[in-house]
Design an enzyme around this catalytic site. Sequence first.
Site, PDB file in Angstrom:
ATOM      1  N   LEU A 110       0.879  -1.175   0.041  1.00 15.93           N
ATOM      2  CA  LEU A 110      -0.025   0.017  -0.018  1.00 15.93           C
ATOM      3  C   LEU A 110       0.880   1.193   0.012  1.00 15.93           C
ATOM      4  O   LEU A 110       0.289   2.259   0.276  1.00 15.93           O
ATOM      5  CB  LEU A 110      -1.011   0.076   1.294  1.00 15.93           C
ATOM      6  CG  LEU A 110      -2.082  -1.173   1.280  1.00 15.93           C
ATOM      7  CD1 LEU A 110      -2.875  -0.785   2.444  1.00 15.93           C
ATOM      8  CD2 LEU A 110      -2.722  -1.184  -0.284  1.00 15.93           C
ATOM      9  N   TYR A 130      14.620   2.518 -14.403  1.00 13.18           N
ATOM     10  CA  TYR A 130      13.476   1.892 -14.159  1.00 13.18           C
ATOM     11  C   TYR A 130      13.628   0.638 -15.173  1.00 13.18           C
ATOM     12  O   TYR A 130      13.157  -0.488 -14.837  1.00 13.18           O
ATOM     13  CB  TYR A 130      12.253   2.658 -14.384  1.00 13.18           C
ATOM     14  CG  TYR A 130      10.881   2.178 -14.957  1.00 13.18           C
ATOM     15  CD1 TYR A 130      10.470   0.976 -14.204  1.00 13.18           C
ATOM     16  CD2 TYR A 130      10.310   2.237 -16.197  1.00 13.18           C
ATOM     17  CE1 TYR A 130       9.325   0.399 -14.579  1.00 13.18           C
ATOM     18  CE2 TYR A 130       9.095   1.595 -16.286  1.00 13.18           C
ATOM     19  CZ  TYR A 130       8.620   0.555 -15.681  1.00 13.18           C
ATOM     20  OH  TYR A 130       7.483  -0.017 -16.006  1.00 13.18           O
TER      21      TYR A 130
END
Length: 323
Positions: free
Chosen positions: A33, A141
């Site tokens: 989360l 990334y």
Amino acid sequence: MNVLVTGGAGYIGSVCTEELLNAGHTVTVYDNLTEGHRSAVDSRARFILGRPEEDKNILNAVMETRPEAILHFAASALVGESMTNPAKYFHNNVTNGLKLLEAAVAAGVKKFVFSSTCATYGPPDRVPMTEDLPQRPINPYGESKLMFEKMLLWFQQLHGLEFVAFRYFNAAGASEKFGEHHRIETHLIPNVLKVPLGQARQVEIYGTDYPTPDGTCIRDYIHIYDLAQAHILALAPGKQGFFNLGNGDGYSVREVIETCERITGQRIPAIEKPRRPGDPPKLVAGAAKAVSELGWKPRFPKLHDIVSTAWAWHQRHPNGYPG
Ligand code: UDP
């Protein structure tokens, strides 16, 4: 199948979870989360609050769930952020990913489905981009996702872990229930839609001097419903390998803004800014392999339909998810 979905509270994971459940699968979502939202987890799924930093937390979740398949969406996924905080990308996407791979082997998981990215290619020598192009990422990334792809190949060869890795182009759009809400929004379509929502006065265009017809970057936008369907097809026995997921149509930043203007019926002012580091000029998918080998048939290939579903969701959830 009994499946474990990491990152199932995030944007793409939430819609994949919904579609897996609609297709009759049993789903456990594992999510810490930090990026995801608890209310984005379909109520039919079981939820485990992940603590990937804790020793054995991922292993325990996998052992307890005993999934036949793992769909691994959890990741740090922002090109721009990866250029300023590379360690975060190698840590989350490689180190924590490796823990999950080890757990998958320990639990005898049959199939591993991985969210990779077109950012693993870097600027391509040609478009549309096919899976055999050289992979030369230009940001951490893309590099971190490529490292995970390589780990998958070795785990397949040495542990027999069957995998499908999808190289996503630009995920966009929404389902009826679930859509795109990042606490800090950096993505083009939700940022553009903030203007007609009354939450921003203008959109910023990052770079107008690229070697493209209108000088702005070109991307291939794909509806998350279609991404989700590909994941379900990947669960069939015998399906494995690397697959691009995109529609084969490139749209410039300016074209995206114009499409949003047509759909919302509002003028969207744009200001020109410098290039964002790490952005290749043009990424357009060749996804014929997913069509022929997986039987994938995109339902929303047109940018107009993709943006329409995003706009419908944002109008219903102008502040995104609570929390
Ligand atoms: N972009 C932009 N303004 C924004 C957000 C993004 O001009 O507010 C550009 C970005 O530089 C890139 C394209 O839009 O060329 C798509 O960016 P996004 O972050 O949505 O996805 P990415 O391709 O980086 O995964």
